[in-house]
Design an enzyme around this catalytic site. Structure first.
Site, PDB file in Angstrom:
ATOM      1  N   ASP A 113       0.851  -1.186   0.000  1.00 47.03           N
ATOM      2  CA  ASP A 113       0.000   0.000   0.000  1.00 47.03           C
ATOM      3  C   ASP A 113       0.887   1.237   0.000  1.00 47.03           C
ATOM      4  O   ASP A 113       1.996   1.219   0.522  1.00 47.03           O
ATOM      5  CB  ASP A 113      -0.908   0.000   1.229  1.00 47.03           C
ATOM      6  CG  ASP A 113      -1.991  -1.069   1.173  1.00 47.03           C
ATOM      7  OD1 ASP A 113      -2.459  -1.377   0.059  1.00 47.03           O
ATOM      8  OD2 ASP A 113      -2.369  -1.583   2.233  1.00 47.03           O
ATOM      9  N   ASP A 170      -6.965  -1.004  -4.891  1.00 52.64           N
ATOM     10  CA  ASP A 170      -8.105  -0.816  -3.991  1.00 52.64           C
ATOM     11  C   ASP A 170      -9.075   0.220  -4.557  1.00 52.64           C
ATOM     12  O   ASP A 170     -10.295   0.062  -4.464  1.00 52.64           O
ATOM     13  CB  ASP A 170      -7.637  -0.387  -2.605  1.00 52.64           C
ATOM     14  CG  ASP A 170      -6.751  -1.419  -1.928  1.00 52.64           C
ATOM     15  OD1 ASP A 170      -6.858  -2.618  -2.256  1.00 52.64           O
ATOM     16  OD2 ASP A 170      -5.935  -1.022  -1.076  1.00 52.64           O
TER      17      ASP A 170
END
Length: 167
Positions: free
Chosen positions: A124, A138
């Site tokens: 991330d 995402d």
């Protein structure tokens, strides 16, 4: 050219576009994850409210399942990704918009699955300060999901005419 061969040709083009679009978007996310790992380690960029910051998530959304063995998370996400792929493939001949929305979801799911397969975690790099750190895959999954929901609300006059009267 017969109507059936035109439908088959159209379905084949939509399926090819589905696969190409999903592959391109997944590739973009995986490239950004590689860049983040090479560039952001120990050096976040930007203000606290919109920062590029390297993080790793062993779980799924909001770190759910982060204590499960990685093979369980990988297996579960692989099954979901396969289901999305089948749904997108079967929808492709029917609706361009639904196919595009599912291709975006599929791209995010595939990118996160490929990223996770190597070491059991997802990379991330987008951090807002008030929301868990996330990645472009995402964003694809959420935006594609919102598009599917929005499309489910839209019914054409033809669909209304074909729908059985249940009153």
């Amino acid at each position: 050219m017969s109507e059936q061969s035109t439908r088959v040709s159209s379905a084949a083009r939509r399926r090819a576009a589905l696969a190409a679009g999903a592959a391109a978007l997944a590739g973009a996310d995986l490239a950004l994850k590689t860049w983040a790992q090479d560039t952001l380690a120990g050096a976040p960029v930007g203000p606290d409210f919109a920062q590029l910051r390297l993080a790793y998530n062993p779980g799924v959304a909001f770190s759910m399942g982060d204590t499960l063995p990685s093979w369980v998370v990988i297996g579960f996400t692989a099954l979901i990704t396969a289901g999305i792929g089948v749904a997108a493939w079967r929808t492709a001949p029917k609706s361009k918009a639904a196919t595009a929305a599912l291709a975006v979801i599929l791209a995010g799911a595939v990118a996160n699955l490929i990223d996770r397969a190597g070491d059991g975690v997802v990379t991330d790099y987008l951090h807002t300060g008030w929301w868990p750190t996330f990645n472009l895959a995402d964003v694809f999954i959420v935006c594609g999901g919102l598009a599917v929901v929005a499309l489910s609300w839209r019914r054409t006059d033809q669909e209304h005419a074909k729908a059985p009267d249940i009153t």
